[in-house]
Design a protein around this motif. Structure first.
Motif, PDB file in Angstrom:
ATOM      1  N   GLN A   1       7.068   0.883 -19.542  1.00  0.00           N
ATOM      2  CA  GLN A   1       6.180   0.243 -20.116  1.00  0.00           C
ATOM      3  C   GLN A   1       4.882   0.635 -20.253  1.00  0.00           C
ATOM      4  OE1 GLN A   1       6.975  -3.053 -21.077  1.00  0.00           O
ATOM      5  NE2 GLN A   1       8.935  -2.546 -20.757  1.00  0.00           N
ATOM      6  N   LEU A   2       4.380   1.814 -19.638  1.00  0.00           N
ATOM      7  CA  LEU A   2       3.220   2.557 -19.503  1.00  0.00           C
ATOM      8  C   LEU A   2       2.967   3.189 -20.867  1.00  0.00           C
ATOM      9  CD1 LEU A   2       3.028   3.856 -15.844  1.00  0.00           C
ATOM     10  CD2 LEU A   2       1.739   2.116 -16.937  1.00  0.00           C
ATOM     11  N   PRO A   3       1.529   3.181 -21.269  1.00  0.00           N
ATOM     12  CA  PRO A   3       1.564   4.084 -22.185  1.00  0.00           C
ATOM     13  C   PRO A   3       1.709   5.450 -22.020  1.00  0.00           C
ATOM     14  CG  PRO A   3      -0.507   3.024 -21.741  1.00  0.00           C
ATOM     15  CD  PRO A   3       0.414   2.710 -20.671  1.00  0.00           C
ATOM     16  N   ASP A   4       1.886   6.327 -23.281  1.00  0.00           N
ATOM     17  CA  ASP A   4       2.468   7.768 -22.877  1.00  0.00           C
ATOM     18  C   ASP A   4       1.716   8.585 -22.012  1.00  0.00           C
ATOM     19  OD1 ASP A   4       4.636   7.391 -24.231  1.00  0.00           O
ATOM     20  OD2 ASP A   4       3.847   8.222 -26.162  1.00  0.00           O
ATOM     21  N   ASP A   5       0.364   8.390 -22.090  1.00  0.00           N
ATOM     22  CA  ASP A   5      -0.516   9.172 -21.336  1.00  0.00           C
ATOM     23  C   ASP A   5      -0.810   8.720 -20.020  1.00  0.00           C
ATOM     24  OD1 ASP A   5      -2.075   6.868 -21.969  1.00  0.00           O
ATOM     25  OD2 ASP A   5      -3.838   7.852 -22.510  1.00  0.00           O
ATOM     26  N   ALA A   6       0.006   7.466 -19.650  1.00  0.00           N
ATOM     27  CA  ALA A   6      -0.177   7.164 -18.157  1.00  0.00           C
ATOM     28  C   ALA A   6       1.130   6.990 -17.584  1.00  0.00           C
ATOM     29  CB  ALA A   6      -0.650   5.446 -18.196  1.00  0.00           C
ATOM     30  N   LYS A   7       2.246   7.794 -18.134  1.00  0.00           N
ATOM     31  CA  LYS A   7       3.313   7.691 -17.576  1.00  0.00           C
ATOM     32  C   LYS A   7       3.482   8.424 -16.074  1.00  0.00           C
ATOM     33  CE  LYS A   7       6.313   6.591 -21.863  1.00  0.00           C
ATOM     34  NZ  LYS A   7       6.300   5.402 -21.421  1.00  0.00           N
ATOM     35  N   LYS A   8       2.505   9.417 -16.223  1.00  0.00           N
ATOM     36  CA  LYS A   8       2.376  10.305 -14.946  1.00  0.00           C
ATOM     37  C   LYS A   8       1.966   9.749 -13.447  1.00  0.00           C
ATOM     38  CE  LYS A   8      -2.422  11.709 -16.075  1.00  0.00           C
ATOM     39  NZ  LYS A   8      -2.356  11.004 -17.234  1.00  0.00           N
ATOM     40  N   TRP A   9       1.819   8.240 -14.222  1.00  0.00           N
ATOM     41  CA  TRP A   9       1.398   7.428 -12.618  1.00  0.00           C
ATOM     42  C   TRP A   9       2.473   6.515 -12.189  1.00  0.00           C
ATOM     43  CZ3 TRP A   9      -3.321   7.017 -16.007  1.00  0.00           C
ATOM     44  CH2 TRP A   9      -4.344   8.174 -15.810  1.00  0.00           C
ATOM     45  N   SER A  10       3.739   6.465 -12.885  1.00  0.00           N
ATOM     46  CA  SER A  10       4.632   5.698 -12.651  1.00  0.00           C
ATOM     47  C   SER A  10       5.318   5.426 -11.515  1.00  0.00           C
ATOM     48  CB  SER A  10       5.704   5.548 -13.899  1.00  0.00           C
ATOM     49  OG  SER A  10       6.393   7.173 -13.797  1.00  0.00           O
ATOM     50  N   ASP A  11       5.378   6.644 -10.827  1.00  0.00           N
ATOM     51  CA  ASP A  11       5.929   6.643  -9.559  1.00  0.00           C
ATOM     52  C   ASP A  11       4.748   6.510  -8.243  1.00  0.00           C
ATOM     53  OD1 ASP A  11       8.387   7.300 -10.440  1.00  0.00           O
ATOM     54  OD2 ASP A  11       7.891   9.233 -10.801  1.00  0.00           O
ATOM     55  N   LEU A  12       3.627   6.191  -8.573  1.00  0.00           N
ATOM     56  CA  LEU A  12       2.573   5.753  -7.609  1.00  0.00           C
ATOM     57  C   LEU A  12       3.085   4.782  -6.483  1.00  0.00           C
ATOM     58  CD1 LEU A  12      -0.841   6.197  -9.654  1.00  0.00           C
ATOM     59  CD2 LEU A  12       0.268   7.683  -7.895  1.00  0.00           C
ATOM     60  N   PRO A  13       2.576   4.730  -5.320  1.00  0.00           N
ATOM     61  CA  PRO A  13       2.925   3.710  -4.220  1.00  0.00           C
ATOM     62  C   PRO A  13       2.051   2.375  -4.842  1.00  0.00           C
ATOM     63  CG  PRO A  13       1.540   5.361  -3.280  1.00  0.00           C
ATOM     64  CD  PRO A  13       2.161   6.011  -4.473  1.00  0.00           C
ATOM     65  N   VAL A  14       2.328   1.254  -4.586  1.00  0.00           N
ATOM     66  CA  VAL A  14       1.724   0.093  -5.217  1.00  0.00           C
ATOM     67  C   VAL A  14       1.212  -0.876  -4.052  1.00  0.00           C
ATOM     68  CG1 VAL A  14       2.203  -2.013  -6.370  1.00  0.00           C
ATOM     69  CG2 VAL A  14       3.692   0.010  -6.976  1.00  0.00           C
ATOM     70  N   LEU A  15      -0.077  -1.227  -4.341  1.00  0.00           N
ATOM     71  CA  LEU A  15      -0.588  -2.216  -3.360  1.00  0.00           C
ATOM     72  C   LEU A  15      -0.900  -3.548  -4.148  1.00  0.00           C
ATOM     73  CD1 LEU A  15      -2.225  -2.659  -0.848  1.00  0.00           C
ATOM     74  CD2 LEU A  15      -4.551  -2.110  -2.020  1.00  0.00           C
ATOM     75  N   GLU A  16      -0.140  -4.522  -3.499  1.00  0.00           N
ATOM     76  CA  GLU A  16      -0.250  -5.795  -4.255  1.00  0.00           C
ATOM     77  C   GLU A  16      -1.341  -6.580  -3.434  1.00  0.00           C
ATOM     78  OE1 GLU A  16       2.841  -9.624  -5.118  1.00  0.00           O
ATOM     79  OE2 GLU A  16       3.402  -7.683  -3.995  1.00  0.00           O
ATOM     80  N   ILE A  17      -1.974  -7.371  -4.285  1.00  0.00           N
ATOM     81  CA  ILE A  17      -2.947  -8.297  -3.633  1.00  0.00           C
ATOM     82  C   ILE A  17      -2.498  -9.900  -3.825  1.00  0.00           C
ATOM     83  CG2 ILE A  17      -5.248  -9.228  -3.953  1.00  0.00           C
ATOM     84  CD1 ILE A  17      -6.095  -6.660  -5.221  1.00  0.00           C
ATOM     85  N   GLY A  18      -2.646 -10.592  -2.625  1.00  0.00           N
ATOM     86  CA  GLY A  18      -2.050 -11.733  -2.769  1.00  0.00           C
ATOM     87  C   GLY A  18      -0.756 -12.194  -2.992  1.00  0.00           C
ATOM     88  N   PRO A  19       0.277 -11.549  -2.274  1.00  0.00           N
ATOM     89  CA  PRO A  19       1.772 -11.778  -2.799  1.00  0.00           C
ATOM     90  C   PRO A  19       2.093 -13.423  -2.724  1.00  0.00           C
ATOM     91  CG  PRO A  19       1.257 -10.819  -0.516  1.00  0.00           C
ATOM     92  CD  PRO A  19       0.251 -10.773  -1.089  1.00  0.00           C
ATOM     93  N   GLY A  20       1.502 -14.185  -1.817  1.00  0.00           N
ATOM     94  CA  GLY A  20       1.885 -15.473  -1.657  1.00  0.00           C
ATOM     95  C   GLY A  20       3.326 -15.508  -1.159  1.00  0.00           C
TER      96      GLY A  20
END
Length: 266
Positions: free
Chosen positions: A32-51
């Motif tokens: 789903q990421l733009p081509d120039d952002a695909k390099k960041w697709s495996d980063l860990p994720v911080l979620e805010i307010g998971p509820g």
């Protein structure tokens, strides 16, 4: 505990539509990421307010390393039982040092509480070198402001400051009917990906001052709003750009004005 009671004081409106939740979670996935952002697709994720974890479940299913920040102790208890593999940090995101979470870059996502969404994105700017991808849902009005372009009536301080460092995309609307309780406003999902800018080429503190001063009196021309910042002998005083109102200026225009006032912070 079968559910968490939404608390008005925390701006909680729980998303109930799983299809929309998955669409939001997928905004930071590689395909789903733009081509120039695909390099960041495996980063860990911080979620805010998971509820109650409506996004968390899909982030975890994607195999991402996920940590979540939640201020509501009832939600923390619920998440610990329903999603034992999710690391939940109880506390106020706005007061946290984000460098403590992963020791490196990470993606940020969330169904952001409406009452602090602007503050969240101002905080993102303080960690722009650590957060190359930001996505999630917030009030449509704020989402549109972040992604608006020069000339728009909603283009403002947050638009310029974020667009100086990020490519901002408005992805889709989310109606009030898919929340419990339903908010009184429509929501919008956006994605920000870090652009190639390494430095502004001007004093960053002055850049922020110029923007905030300009939009603080947005009905005035820049000649009137910025008059007190511009040295008396500066050629900028004769520049036609000062006849404009701030919503007409691009990021580059604000950089040029700042350079004329105070050239560089490097």
């Amino acid at each position: 505990m079968t559910q968490v009671k939404a608390k008005k004081a925390l701006g909680q409106h729980f998303l109930t539509d799983l299809n929309i939740a998955k669409r939001i979670a997928d905004t930071i996935e590689r395909d789903q990421l733009p081509d120039d952002a695909k390099k960041w697709s495996d980063l860990p994720v911080l979620e805010i307010g998971p509820g109650m974890g409506v996004l968390s479940q899909f982030l975890l299913e994607a195999g991402r390393q996920v940590k979540a920040v939640e201020i509501d102790s009832e939600s923390v208890q619920y998440l610990s039982k329903v999603f034992p593999s999710l690391e939940v940090i109880e506390g106020d995101f706005l007061k946290m040092n984000l460098k403590d979470f992963f020791g490196g870059s990470f993606a940020l996502i969330g169904n952001y509480p409406y009452n602090i969404s602007s503050q969240i994105f101002f905080k993102v700017l303080d960690y722009k070198e650590d957060i190359p991808v930001v996505a999630g849902m917030l009030q449509k009005e704020v989402a549109e402001r972040i992604c608006s372009k020069p000339g728009s009536k909603v283009y403002g301080i947050l638009s310029v400051l974020l667009q100086a460092w990020y490519d901002c995309e408005y992805l889709f609307n989310v109606p009030p009917t898919v929340f419990s309780p339903p908010p009184k406003v429509t929501s919008g999902v956006i994605r920000l990906t870090r652009n190639s800018r390494k430095e502004l080429g001007c004093d960053e503190k002055m850049f922020k001052t110029v923007i905030k001063t300009s939009f603080g009196q947005r009905r005035k021309t820049l000649r009137n709003s910025l008059g007190g910042l511009i040295p008396a002998d500066s050629p900028l005083r004769e520049d036609p750009i000062l006849a404009l109102r701030p919503e007409r200026l691009s990021v580059e225009d604000f950089i040029r004005i700042t350079q004329a006032i105070k050239p560089s912070d490097v």
